[in-house]
Design an enzyme around this catalytic site. Structure first.
Site, PDB file in Angstrom:
ATOM      1  N   ARG A  28     -69.310  22.872 -33.295  1.00  0.00           N
ATOM      2  CA  ARG A  28     -68.137  22.263 -33.953  1.00  0.00           C
ATOM      3  C   ARG A  28     -68.044  22.687 -35.418  1.00  0.00           C
ATOM      4  O   ARG A  28     -66.957  22.844 -35.972  1.00  0.00           O
ATOM      5  CB  ARG A  28     -68.210  20.738 -33.863  1.00  0.00           C
ATOM      6  CG  ARG A  28     -68.054  20.170 -32.465  1.00  0.00           C
ATOM      7  CD  ARG A  28     -68.009  18.651 -32.486  1.00  0.00           C
ATOM      8  NE  ARG A  28     -68.114  18.109 -31.135  1.00  0.00           N
ATOM      9  CZ  ARG A  28     -69.229  17.614 -30.612  1.00  0.00           C
ATOM     10  NH1 ARG A  28     -70.335  17.553 -31.353  1.00  0.00           N
ATOM     11  NH2 ARG A  28     -69.246  17.155 -29.378  1.00  0.00           N
ATOM     12  N   CYS A  51     -81.252   8.201 -17.036  1.00  0.00           N
ATOM     13  CA  CYS A  51     -81.232   6.735 -16.956  1.00  0.00           C
ATOM     14  C   CYS A  51     -80.392   6.243 -15.781  1.00  0.00           C
ATOM     15  O   CYS A  51     -80.576   5.120 -15.314  1.00  0.00           O
ATOM     16  CB  CYS A  51     -80.674   6.142 -18.255  1.00  0.00           C
ATOM     17  SG  CYS A  51     -81.611   6.587 -19.728  1.00  0.00           S
ATOM     18  N   ARG A  78     -67.480  26.837 -24.416  1.00  0.00           N
ATOM     19  CA  ARG A  78     -67.461  26.550 -25.853  1.00  0.00           C
ATOM     20  C   ARG A  78     -68.304  27.558 -26.631  1.00  0.00           C
ATOM     21  O   ARG A  78     -68.759  27.267 -27.729  1.00  0.00           O
ATOM     22  CB  ARG A  78     -67.964  25.126 -26.096  1.00  0.00           C
ATOM     23  CG  ARG A  78     -67.183  24.070 -25.324  1.00  0.00           C
ATOM     24  CD  ARG A  78     -67.646  22.685 -25.653  1.00  0.00           C
ATOM     25  NE  ARG A  78     -67.292  22.328 -27.020  1.00  0.00           N
ATOM     26  CZ  ARG A  78     -67.751  21.242 -27.647  1.00  0.00           C
ATOM     27  NH1 ARG A  78     -68.578  20.433 -27.038  1.00  0.00           N
ATOM     28  NH2 ARG A  78     -67.376  20.984 -28.871  1.00  0.00           N
ATOM     29  N   TRP A 444     -73.423 -22.908 -30.153  1.00  0.00           N
ATOM     30  CA  TRP A 444     -74.514 -22.238 -30.859  1.00  0.00           C
ATOM     31  C   TRP A 444     -75.065 -21.172 -29.919  1.00  0.00           C
ATOM     32  O   TRP A 444     -75.645 -21.493 -28.880  1.00  0.00           O
ATOM     33  CB  TRP A 444     -75.628 -23.225 -31.243  1.00  0.00           C
ATOM     34  CG  TRP A 444     -75.355 -23.947 -32.522  1.00  0.00           C
ATOM     35  CD1 TRP A 444     -74.736 -25.149 -32.672  1.00  0.00           C
ATOM     36  CD2 TRP A 444     -75.690 -23.502 -33.836  1.00  0.00           C
ATOM     37  NE1 TRP A 444     -74.652 -25.487 -33.998  1.00  0.00           N
ATOM     38  CE2 TRP A 444     -75.233 -24.493 -34.736  1.00  0.00           C
ATOM     39  CE3 TRP A 444     -76.323 -22.369 -34.353  1.00  0.00           C
ATOM     40  CZ2 TRP A 444     -75.396 -24.382 -36.117  1.00  0.00           C
ATOM     41  CZ3 TRP A 444     -76.487 -22.265 -35.727  1.00  0.00           C
ATOM     42  CH2 TRP A 444     -76.025 -23.265 -36.596  1.00  0.00           C
TER      43      TRP A 444
END
Length: 461
Positions: A28, A51, A78, A444
């Site tokens: 980039r 994961c 890219r 709370w």
């Protein structure tokens, strides 16, 4: 050193989170005319979510390719020269070059670099036990591993599974196997699952897992994997017992994959991970960076180096490395040790220090544990939640939080993660302006209830 035309060459070892985030960010900032980027990946896939493998195995994620964030073809589009099935076998630091080997053909060649990124990741712990390499015994680290496990699960007629280890991978794989209709036994070296929690909180996970139909065996070390006449796994043995198994999953954890770095003489820490500065440069090497599961990071609470192999950090490391390698400037200050997991509908979260971590670095602390609910008690679906909090004596600085509960429990740990990062005291936490409505929280919030109790205990102490 520069290649023809004055361009520099950035070489990346490892095609997953840290390595390809670094390559993409550098691209980039610098176009192909300024910076050539060559990346090596020894596996079949790039930029995938390890994961997510337990959820693919368990069926929540319907297909493998959902776990691939960006394919090799997308990276190449890219202007990143990504070479798949190519393993780097040597780093020549003095000569600024790496030796690569085509995994399929065996062809070897050298590639020079001006800048180098090491993103070699981690390797699963595979104990040196008799029978551990038998068919039916699986590690779970790559998409290939996940596919091999799925093939075993669908091909076996038996429905008995043993998971060795009760860390994040172990409990997540136990859930996946339960969802697939297996009888699951988890054999763990420690007394309680989730050693990243204190034992009293791990005990809550233990009870909940047994309530889900998972057999938990603690204080048990596997001594061998037993096989049948066909050579396939038939049981897992400890010193005191045998546990029948048609499939075995190793969930013992991972270690940094730093054999290349060690052979090259690069600095490693106490946990075997590469040591870097705040810019993720390898210490003592101006043009070499490292990130992801192969590095150690600074724990902002303890002030010590720690090994925390998580995808969140790997992607952040890659962004920092790519910015710096691309001519910009960025830093990664460290972590507070935040992690979440689940087994079926039980949510597990932690951040900061456990009791033994705090003792190890010489901190004096108080602990409190409170019981609350995820929503207002009168609102439908309110589920129980246990919050444990550590605070430093005298200063009241928050040191750590652990949470075990049902829906809505785990992500509350993010409140504590922010408080730890900003070095808040538990007294200061009680004034946090958190969102409230009966469907989301008691008036709370449970984390603030724990902070109030901790503040009172620190004051009275």
């Amino acid at each position: 050193m520069s290649i023809a035309g004055g361009r520099q060459r950035l070489v990346v070892i490892g095609g997953d989170a840290a390595g390809m985030s670094a390559a993409s960010q550098a691209r980039r900032l610098r176009g192909p005319g300024e910076l050539e980027i060559v990346a090596f990946e020894r596996g079949h896939f790039t930029s995938f979510s390890a994961c997510g493998i337990p959820y693919w195995v368990g069926g929540q994620v319907p297909e493998r390719d959902r776990l691939i964030a960006r394919t090799a073809q997308e990276h190449r589009a890219r202007d990143i020269d990504l070479r798949m099935r190519t393993e780097v076998t040597e780093i020549d630091v003095a000569g600024q070059r790496v030796r690569a080997r085509d995994v399929d053909s065996g062809t070897e060649y050298w590639t020079p670099y001006d800048k180098l990124v090491i993103g070699t990741g981690a390797r699963p712990v595979r104990p040196d036990l008799p029978g551990v390499d038998a068919p039916g015994v699986h590690g779970v680290q790559t998409l290939d591993d996940g596919q091999a496990l799925l093939d075993t699960l669908t091909g076996t007629r038996g429905r008995r599974a043993v998971v060795v280890g009760a860390g994040y991978i172990g409990v997540e794989m136990a859930e996946a196997l339960i969802r697939r209709g297996f009888e699951v036994t988890v054999v763990n070296r420690g007394p309680e699952p989730m050693s990243t929690l204190d034992p009293d909180m791990g005990r809550l996970v233990h009870r909940a897992m047994e309530g889900l139909g998972i057999t938990m065996v603690g204080d048990a070390e596997v001594t061998k994997v037993l096989t049948g006449a066909d050579g396939r796994v038939r049981a897992v043995a400890t010193r005191d017992a045998e546990f029948p198994a048609d499939v075995v999953i190793l969930g013992i954890g991972v270690r940094p994959e730093t054999a290349l770095a060690r052979a090259a003489g690069l600095p490693l820490g106490a946990h075997g991970g590469l040591l870097t500065d705040l810019a993720m440069r390898v210490r003592g090497h101006e043009n070499i960076w490292a990130g992801g599961d192969c590095v150690e990071v600074l724990n902002l609470v303890s002030g010590q180096e720690q090994y925390v192999p998580l995808g969140t950090h790997a992607n952040k490391h890659g962004q920092v490395i790519g910015t710096n390698a691309g001519g910009g400037y960025a830093t990664f200050p460290g972590v507070v040790g935040t992690a979440v997991s689940k087994v079926c509908d039980l949510e597990i979260a932690r951040t900061g220090l456990r009791e033994k971590d705090a003792r190890r670095v010489g901190l004096r602390f108080e602990t409190v544990t409170i019981e609350s609910t995820s929503r207002a008690g009168y609102y439908p679906g309110a589920a129980p939640m246990t919050v444990k909090m550590l605070a430093e004596v005298r200063t009241g600085r928050l040191l750590g939080v652990q949470i075990v509960g049902r829906e809505g429990a785990a992500k509350r740990v993010d409140i504590a993660a922010v408080a730890l990062t900003t070095r808040m005291t538990v007294e200061e936490m009680t004034a946090l302006d958190l969102g409230y409505a009966p469907p989301f929280s008691p008036v709370w919030d449970p984390v603030l209830v724990a902070a109030r109790k901790a503040a009172s205990k620190v004051r009275s102490g």
